[in-house]
Design an enzyme around this catalytic site. Structure first.
Site, PDB file in Angstrom:
ATOM      1  N   GLU A   1       5.565   6.539  -4.760  1.00 45.49           N
ATOM      2  CA  GLU A   1       6.894   6.619  -4.132  1.00 45.49           C
ATOM      3  C   GLU A   1       7.536   7.997  -4.296  1.00 45.49           C
ATOM      4  O   GLU A   1       8.759   8.110  -4.378  1.00 45.49           O
ATOM      5  CB  GLU A   1       7.820   5.532  -4.701  1.00 45.49           C
ATOM      6  CG  GLU A   1       7.339   4.125  -4.401  1.00 45.49           C
ATOM      7  CD  GLU A   1       8.304   3.039  -4.870  1.00 45.49           C
ATOM      8  OE1 GLU A   1       8.407   2.001  -4.206  1.00 45.49           O
ATOM      9  OE2 GLU A   1       8.959   3.236  -5.914  1.00 45.49           O
TER      10      GLU A   1
ATOM     11  N   GLU B   1       3.710  -2.530  -1.134  1.00 44.87           N
ATOM     12  CA  GLU B   1       4.656  -3.333  -1.920  1.00 44.87           C
ATOM     13  C   GLU B   1       5.516  -4.166  -0.981  1.00 44.87           C
ATOM     14  O   GLU B   1       6.517  -3.697  -0.441  1.00 44.87           O
ATOM     15  CB  GLU B   1       5.536  -2.449  -2.813  1.00 44.87           C
ATOM     16  CG  GLU B   1       4.801  -1.827  -3.981  1.00 44.87           C
ATOM     17  CD  GLU B   1       5.730  -1.164  -4.988  1.00 44.87           C
ATOM     18  OE1 GLU B   1       6.957  -1.433  -4.929  1.00 44.87           O
ATOM     19  OE2 GLU B   1       5.230  -0.382  -5.822  1.00 44.87           O
TER      20      GLU B   1
END
Length: 828
Positions: free
Chosen positions: A183, A252
């Site tokens: 991320e 995710e």
């Protein structure tokens, strides 16, 4: 060449040939991950090995496979494996090699997210604190040569361990994908040009390791080739990879959300997670990973945040204890079955999307092998009835229907036909009737810090708690001030003011406790101020800063202060006059930890004579309690009820089950106790429950922590003060189950762990109202045949019963266009 040498050479050559023969070629194109040249539709779930135990792994993985998963995803947790530089730990539940092999034994693939930054609501995002304190490191996750060298060292170590065990698919193992960084695209701009230099370096470093399977980078829209950029979030149907040769991947898919101390309990509806998943595959997705599939437990001091709870249940399809979270588990399993039946057409077919008006769309996949269709309704309030290819379909608001043959609806995200389990905690049933626990206690001797001001380090400034290398939640700050009655600050109205960035502060003056203060999630700075009385001469001031996990996420999160940054001030007031003395530059002494807990969070042995069994104190700070107990009978998971305690740490048979804080009450607003409307976009504030209750009252005690018999030991470190008399052990199991089936579907209802159904509380076929535990018959119901009698006959005494929901079984029912369903509630 000698005969022995020739034989050894032949065996080596044979071994290499076998390895090549067993190797799996993993690649990708713009549609999907390919395995041995075949495009695959892959459904994956996150299970983090340190958040459970090796004894739990086989059952968790077996259930994941039963739920229709193709692969298990896990991070690798740097600070757990290298708590001190070049001192490694891969034992117990940190044996990630054993975890991967267990997955392999069950015939599933592995996605290994090495990071080594992981976020994951894990302490300091997975970074070891010694890394932050290394000379030459000003900040992490940027183009800093010292940091990058350490990151590469750990990454190479993990890769080498995996290669040695031949666990990459290219070696015949189960690992089909690996991830570097995590991320970073969410925060990269805060690092300027150095951020781009760093992420390019990450890609080159990873690629140079030659693992033989693709690398991914999540939330990295400019991921350098050959990295595959992927999506994380609540919804990823609109995501497009940055490379036309990269498949659409969702690393995710958040099944719920984490919980924080002082926060209520977030949950995500089954209908919405199914809707988000189906939409992703409708619009070209071919890889989906649920984060989390099993959340588990933040044992020891691993929880991040700060202020993340010990429970990491995450409202995942498998709950913290490993039980099925029904109906989420079952409803998603049915979706997976439908999607897998369409694998060929979804990965090869030509696709066309049609806007049918009123927020309804149709997607048609066509190939030489057949067709597959999706019908979706994104309207948040209105159901839709549509005509599609000559047939009529009812599409509820905010739902997706799956038609594998473009004719028959086999699944709709809003039509839940899976049972609901209501989990109950039951008293510890041993051979005899449960008796109250017998407690011993002792007080922690803190005289050296609160009276004498003795520390291990000293400086003429305050220091951040990270400087202690995370050997403890606790850091003592100690100084003294010499004052007399002629000092301008002297008055009858004096106070101590402390600027804090830790999560809890305790303060002492001359050995006397003057108070504490703590914060809630999202608060990074606060001011503690209390009235004090000083004496002429030398006064000892001691502050105890307490962390509940270091920051794990955000731009430059590693630099966020934690502890007592100052100023620390004594304030004297005389009428309108205020005099302030800043102690921040005084000589300070520092000491990390509590005497009875070592740097590995293990208990330090003390002489048995120090423990007392009489006059049990309650509501007393800095106190130890211990007791022995008998392991609960059976195989159901075990929970520790810490109702009545304040805040602290707990160990069972020397193994830390984590931080506890039952006195921290969840905020009392925005709760959805009566249910949550699944329609419309979800975020973690939309559906919450358990307002006004302890944030976490029950704590998971894995069965493997216990021994047979009554020689189990519970030790509690009570920091705030509490009453242990109500503490008890309970087992966790299904108390009741509720079954659902829309008309012409089949209702299946069961109890867990081989239990039989003992009664039927409710049954009706029609437009039943309410939810599990509070059902009510609606405006229409089959009258000729009593549904309750049918269910009692079919279910009582059985572990599982299956009943068809149709008029042939329950008689004709006219509900005037309302969707009929069979609903039942049984007792386990």
């Amino acid at each position: 060449m000698g005969l022995t040498t020739l034989l050894l050479f032949s065996l080596l050559l044979l071994h290499q040939c076998i390895s090549i023969a067993n190797a799996t070629k993993v690649s990708h194109d713009g549609r999907a991950i390919t395995i041995d040249g075949q495009r695959r539709l892959l459904i994956c779930g996150s299970i983090h090995y340190p958040r459970s135990t090796p004894e739990m792994w086989p059952d968790l993985i077996k259930k994941a496979k039963e739920g229709g998963l193709d692969a298990i995803e896990t991070y690798v947790f740097w600070n757990a494996h290298e708590p001190f530089r070049r001192q490694y730990d891969f034992s117990g539940n940190l044996d990630f090699i054993r975890f991967i092999k267990t997955i392999q034994d069950h015939g599933l693939y592995v996605v290994l997210r090495i990071g080594p930054y992981v976020c994951a609501e894990w302490n300091y995002g997975g970074f070891p604190l010694w890394l932050h304190n290394m000379r030459g490191i000003e900040e992490l996750r940027t183009a800093n040569t010292v940091y990058m060298k350490e990151m590469q060292n750990f990454t190479e170590k993990i890769v080498d361990m995996v290669k040695k065990e031949k666990l990459f698919a290219s070696q015949g193992g189960p690992i089909i994908l690996s991830q570097v960084e995590n991320e970073y695209g969410n925060v990269m701009t805060s690092y300027g040009h150095a951020g781009k230099v760093y992420i390019d370096w990450c890609a080159k470093m990873a690629d140079s390791l030659n693992i033989g399977v693709p690398w991914i980078m999540c939330q990295q829209n400019d991921a350098p080739k050959p990295m595959i950029n992927t999506c994380n979030g609540w919804y990823c149907d609109e995501f497009t990879p940055n490379n036309p040769n990269s498949p659409k991947m969702w690393t995710e898919n958040w099944t719920g959300w984490f919980k924080s101390w002082g926060g209520s309990d977030p949950f995500r509806t089954t209908e919405d997670i199914a809707y988000a998943t189906a939409r992703f595959f409708q619009y070209g997705g071919t890889f989906n990973n649920y984060y989390m599939y099993h959340g588990g437990t933040n044992f020891g001091r691993t929880a991040g945040g700060p202020l993340i709870t010990t429970s990491y249940d995450y409202d995942a399809p498998l709950d913290e204890y490993g039980n099925f979270n029904q109906p989420k588990f079952g409803h998603l399993k049915e979706l997976h079955d439908a999607l897998h039946s369409m694998e060929k057409v979804l990965t090869h077919g030509n696709v066309s999307h049609t806007d049918m008006g009123n927020s309804v769309s149709a997607s048609i996949y066509q190939s030489n092998d057949g067709t597959g269709c999706f019908l979706s309704n994104t309207n948040t309030t209105s159901d839709a009835r549509v005509s599609f290819q000559g047939a009529i379909y009812d599409i509820p608001a905010w739902s997706v229907s799956v038609l594998p043959d473009c004719k028959n609806e086999v699944y709709n995200t809003a039509k839940v036909n899976t049972e609901t389990w209501v989990i109950e905690k039951k008293a510890n049933q041993t051979e005899q009737e449960p008796v109250p626990l017998k407690w011993a206690w002792r007080h922690e001797n803190i005289d050296d810090t609160v009276i004498k001001g003795k520390g291990d380090k000293s400086a003429s400034k305050l220091m951040d708690q990270k400087a202690a290398n995370d050997v403890s939640d606790y850091l003592w700050y100690m100084t003294s001030v010499n004052i007399d009655e002629n000092d301008p600050i002297w008055s009858d109205d004096m106070s101590l003011r402390v600027n804090c960035t830790g999560q809890v502060l305790h303060a002492y003056v001359n050995g006397e406790y003057i108070g504490r203060e703590f914060v809630t999630y999202g608060i990074f700075h606060y001011v503690f101020e209390k009235k004090i009385k000083l004496k002429p001469g030398i006064n000892q001031i001691t502050l105890l800063s307490v962390t509940t996990g270091f920051q794990h996420y955000g731009p430059k999160f590693d630099m966020i202060a934690n502890g007592v940054p100052g100023p620390v001030e004594i304030i004297g007031r005389k009428g309108d006059q205020t005099v302030i003395t800043d102690l921040s530059s005084h000589e300070w002494s520092f000491k990390a930890g509590i005497k009875s807990i070592d740097q590995y969070n293990n208990l330090v042995k003390v002489d048995s004579s120090e423990w007392k069994t009489h006059e049990l104190p309650t509501q007393r700070k800095m106190t130890w309690y211990k007791t022995t107990f008998k392991a609960p009978m059976g195989t159901d998971p075990v929970s520790l009820d810490l109702d009545g305690l304040g805040k602290g740490l707990a160990w069972v048979n020397g193994k830390s089950i984590g931080r506890y804080w039952p006195s921290n009450i969840a905020k009392s607003h925005n709760c959805s106790e009566k249910g949550c409307d699944y329609r419309g976009k979800y975020d973690n504030n939309k559906c919450v429950r358990a307002c006004g209750q302890p944030t976490q009252r029950w704590y998971h005690v894995p069965r493997s922590f216990l021994v047979d018999g009554d020689q189990n030991e519970l030790v509690l470190w009570e920091e705030f003060g509490g009453n242990p008399s109500s503490v008890n052990f309970q087992t966790v199991s299904v108390g009741k189950a509720c079954g659902y089936a829309y008309e012409n579907k089949t209702m299946e209802i069961s109890c867990s762990n081989g239990r039989s159904i003992t009664g039927v509380r409710f049954a009706s076929f029609g437009d039943v109202q309410g939810s599990c535990g509070s059902f009510q018959k609606g405006s229409c119901e089959g009258r000729k045949i009593n549904a309750l009698d049918v269910l009692k006959k079919e279910c009582i005494g059985k572990e599982k019963c299956v009943v068809a929901a149709n008029e042939a079984v329950f008689g004709s029912v006219d509900c005037k266009g309302i969707r009929k369903r069979l609903v039942a509630e049984v007792v386990c």
